[in-house]
Motif scaffolding. Structure first.
Motif, short mmCIF file in Angstrom:
data_model
loop_
_atom_site.label_atom_id
_atom_site.label_comp_id
_atom_site.label_asym_id
_atom_site.label_seq_id
_atom_site.Cartn_x
_atom_site.Cartn_y
_atom_site.Cartn_z
N GLY A 1 1.78 15.97 29.21
CA GLY A 1 0.60 15.64 28.56
C GLY A 1 -0.44 15.60 29.82
O GLY A 1 -1.87 15.80 29.49
N THR A 2 -0.03 15.46 31.08
CA THR A 2 -1.31 15.17 32.12
C THR A 2 -2.20 16.47 32.26
O THR A 2 -3.39 16.15 31.99
CB THR A 2 -0.41 15.31 33.49
OG1 THR A 2 0.53 13.93 33.39
CG2 THR A 2 -1.34 15.13 34.56
N SER B 1 -2.44 13.72 24.02
CA SER B 1 -2.14 13.82 25.63
C SER B 1 -1.58 12.76 26.35
O SER B 1 -0.85 12.78 27.21
CB SER B 1 -3.41 14.62 26.35
OG SER B 1 -4.64 13.61 26.03
N LEU B 2 -2.47 11.71 26.20
CA LEU B 2 -1.84 10.36 26.70
C LEU B 2 -0.42 10.01 26.39
O LEU B 2 0.26 9.53 27.36
CB LEU B 2 -2.81 9.28 26.53
CG LEU B 2 -4.40 9.29 27.14
CD1 LEU B 2 -5.06 8.10 26.70
CD2 LEU B 2 -4.24 9.27 28.70
N ALA B 3 0.06 10.13 25.18
CA ALA B 3 1.23 9.67 24.68
C ALA B 3 2.18 10.66 25.44
O ALA B 3 3.31 10.57 25.91
CB ALA B 3 1.40 9.84 23.53
N LEU B 4 2.00 12.05 25.67
CA LEU B 4 2.75 12.99 26.31
C LEU B 4 2.99 13.05 27.85
O LEU B 4 3.70 13.66 28.31
CB LEU B 4 2.28 14.42 25.97
CG LEU B 4 2.73 14.79 24.07
CD1 LEU B 4 2.15 16.13 23.77
CD2 LEU B 4 4.02 14.65 24.03
N VAL B 5 2.07 12.01 28.32
CA VAL B 5 2.31 11.69 29.75
C VAL B 5 3.63 11.22 30.00
O VAL B 5 4.25 11.41 30.87
CB VAL B 5 1.20 11.00 30.13
CG1 VAL B 5 1.38 10.50 31.58
CG2 VAL B 5 -0.16 11.70 30.32
N LEU C 1 -5.98 7.40 32.10
CA LEU C 1 -5.70 8.24 32.92
C LEU C 1 -4.64 7.22 34.14
O LEU C 1 -3.64 7.65 34.12
CB LEU C 1 -6.39 9.28 33.67
CG LEU C 1 -7.21 10.28 32.63
CD1 LEU C 1 -8.01 11.13 33.53
CD2 LEU C 1 -6.04 11.05 31.92
N LEU C 2 -5.26 6.55 34.74
CA LEU C 2 -4.59 5.70 35.77
C LEU C 2 -3.37 4.81 35.13
O LEU C 2 -2.32 4.79 35.56
CB LEU C 2 -5.59 5.05 36.63
CG LEU C 2 -6.50 5.56 37.37
CD1 LEU C 2 -7.67 4.60 38.02
CD2 LEU C 2 -5.72 6.17 38.71
N VAL C 3 -3.76 4.03 33.94
CA VAL C 3 -2.81 3.28 33.44
C VAL C 3 -1.59 4.11 33.02
O VAL C 3 -0.47 3.73 33.37
CB VAL C 3 -3.40 2.60 32.24
CG1 VAL C 3 -2.61 1.97 31.14
CG2 VAL C 3 -4.53 1.72 32.66
#
Length: 474
Positions: free
Chosen positions: A71-72, A112-116, A464-466
């Protein structure tokens, strides 16, 4: 007097758009960051000393794990697109097109955040953990019997007690996933997709509410901030994101009915009551949404929707009660169960302020700055809206803040503070408080137009950092 368009948003001159006011915005955000750092240091010391916090990366329920994932690239692309073009599109799109775009962009951001964290760890296995709802779905083969015996499995001392999240909520929460399973959409992947899809619509509900209350300009200004909400980290894939959306749509329908901007306001008010009633059976603490609901009626200057809305609430409550679940009994047992677990060790003196540090992360620095402006405008707005005052939700006070926006967001903040002081929210508030923090994001519309893109960039960088430095959980 009206200033030119900047970033596609119409600007009204305000007393707080001076250099001093903008400096105060930065100081407010910096102060919130400092409080979070203090909470992290103090929390680490407490956890190392006696382990009483039961979190590995205080004050967040997370583990330190720098990583990237599939997801990044998408998360970076979504953030860049919204920061560069969000305000311009929000100002120019037709209203329905804006709502569709916000829902799509919000879902893209959450996904996208979940798929990180990857598909399995970030989505498919989130709701299958040992404390989660899906662990109890197979015990609802006979739904009537399960509801009648629901309270008999809340306490840890009772046989075959419920997993923590089922015990900690009314049965409406687990019944949602039972319903998905009955539709052939069982398992963690479908449950996660459902929560992301419904949770992403919460931003749309906020925009609908603001427009109904005469705050379309504020809604369009806040739209990019609602899309890139840092709380998206915990919406995907969390049942609390779904709870937030149900509650938000309940308030949106109430606003539409109260302002009579729909053809059948009575039916819409009834629908609002049904959703708000369901909200109370999804999470006990969400009864505090009565405060923003009251604010909606106050701003609309009417109680006309109230009988219809209360009828809807009564229908939901009556259905659960007749099925064998008594809300008040469940809540009483929940309080006992709460203190049977780690809550009995978690120190109130730490969490009562550390929770607010967590809230500043979930809302984001731009929201902290916006909330500062909102709080400074509350006295004038309240004075104008009191009986006999010159109340008008469209009116702007000396601070330039629309009264409707100020009162609605202040009511949400008040609900959050009550939840905090209750002592029933010690830790894990990054997901538990999503339904309240969502309604603070519109305060970003109070930020000066020249600063909004910079605030939005900072707002996007935080989640994004978290998500790349921590492995969040619940």
């Amino acid at each position: 007097m009206k200033l030119p368009l900047r970033n596609g948003v119409d600007i009204q001159p305000t007393q707080d758009d001076t250099r001093t006011g903008r400096r105060r915005d930065v100081l407010a955000a910096a102060a919130a960051a400092l409080v979070f750092v203090v909470a992290a240091v103090v929390g680490t010391l407490i956890q190392r000393a006696d382990g009483s916090l039961y979190v590995d990366w205080a004050p967040l329920y997370a583990d330190w794990l720098p990583h990237v994932g599939p997801g990044t690239p998408l998360a970076l692309a979504v953030a860049a697109a919204v920061v560069l073009h969000g305000h311009r599109l929000a100002a120019r799109l037709p209203w329905r097109g804006l709502l569709a775009a916000v829902w799509a962009a919000a879902m893209a951001w959450i996904w996208s955040l979940a798929l990180v964290d990857g598909w399995r760890r970030g989505v498919a296995e989130r709701l299958t953990a040992r404390h989660e709802y899906l662990r109890g779905v197979d015990r609802f083969q006979d739904i009537s019997a399960a509801l009648r015996g629901f309270t008999g499995h809340i306490l840890l001392t009772q046989p075959d007690h419920w997993p923590a999240h089922i015990a900690g909520h009314p049965p409406g929460a687990v019944l949602t996933f039972v319903g998905l399973d009955r539709l052939g959409l069982g398992g963690g992947a479908w449950a996660g997709a459902f929560c992301v899809t419904v949770g992403g619509s919460a931003a749309v509900a906020v925009l609908v509410t603001l427009r109904a209350l005469g705050q379309e300009r504020a809604a369009r200004t806040a739209a990019p901030f609602l899309v890139l909400a840092p709380g998206a980290v915990w919406v995907g894939a969390s049942a609390d994101g779904y709870f937030a959306a149900v509650a938000a749509w309940g308030l949106a329908l109430l606003a539409l009915a109260a302002t009579r901007t729909v053809r059948a306001p009575g039916a819409v008010a009834l629908g609002s009551g049904l959703l708000l009633g369901l909200t109370a059976y999804l999470s006990y603490g969400l009864t505090l949404l009565a405060l923003p609901a009251a604010a909606v009626l106050l701003l609309a200057r009417t109680a006309r929707p109230l009988p219809f809305a209360l009828t809807g609430v009564a229908v939901v409550a009556g259905a659960f009660t007749l099925a064998g679940f008594r809300w008040w009994e469940g809540y009483s047992l929940l309080v006992e169960r709460y203190y049977q677990g780690v809550a009995s060790d978690r120190p109130y003196a730490y969490w009562v302020w550390a929770n607010l540090a967590v809230a500043s992360v979930v809302a984001g620095p731009a929201c902290v700055a916006g909330a500062r402006r909102m709080l400074s405008a509350v006295p004038d707005a309240a004075r104008r809206l009191r009986p006999g005052g010159l109340g008008d939700p469209h009116r702007q006070g000396g601070s330039g803040a629309p009264d409707g926006l100020v009162i609605l967001t202040f009511a949400a903040l008040l609900a959050l503070l009550v939840a905090d002081l209750s002592g029933m929210s010690k830790a894990e508030t990054e997901r538990i408080w999503l339904p309240f923090l969502l309604w603070l994001l519109p305060t970003t519309a109070l930020l000066p137009a020249p600063d909004r893109r910079r605030w939005l960039l900072v707002q996007a960088c935080l989640p994004l950092l978290v998500n790349h430095l921590l492995l969040t959980g619940w």
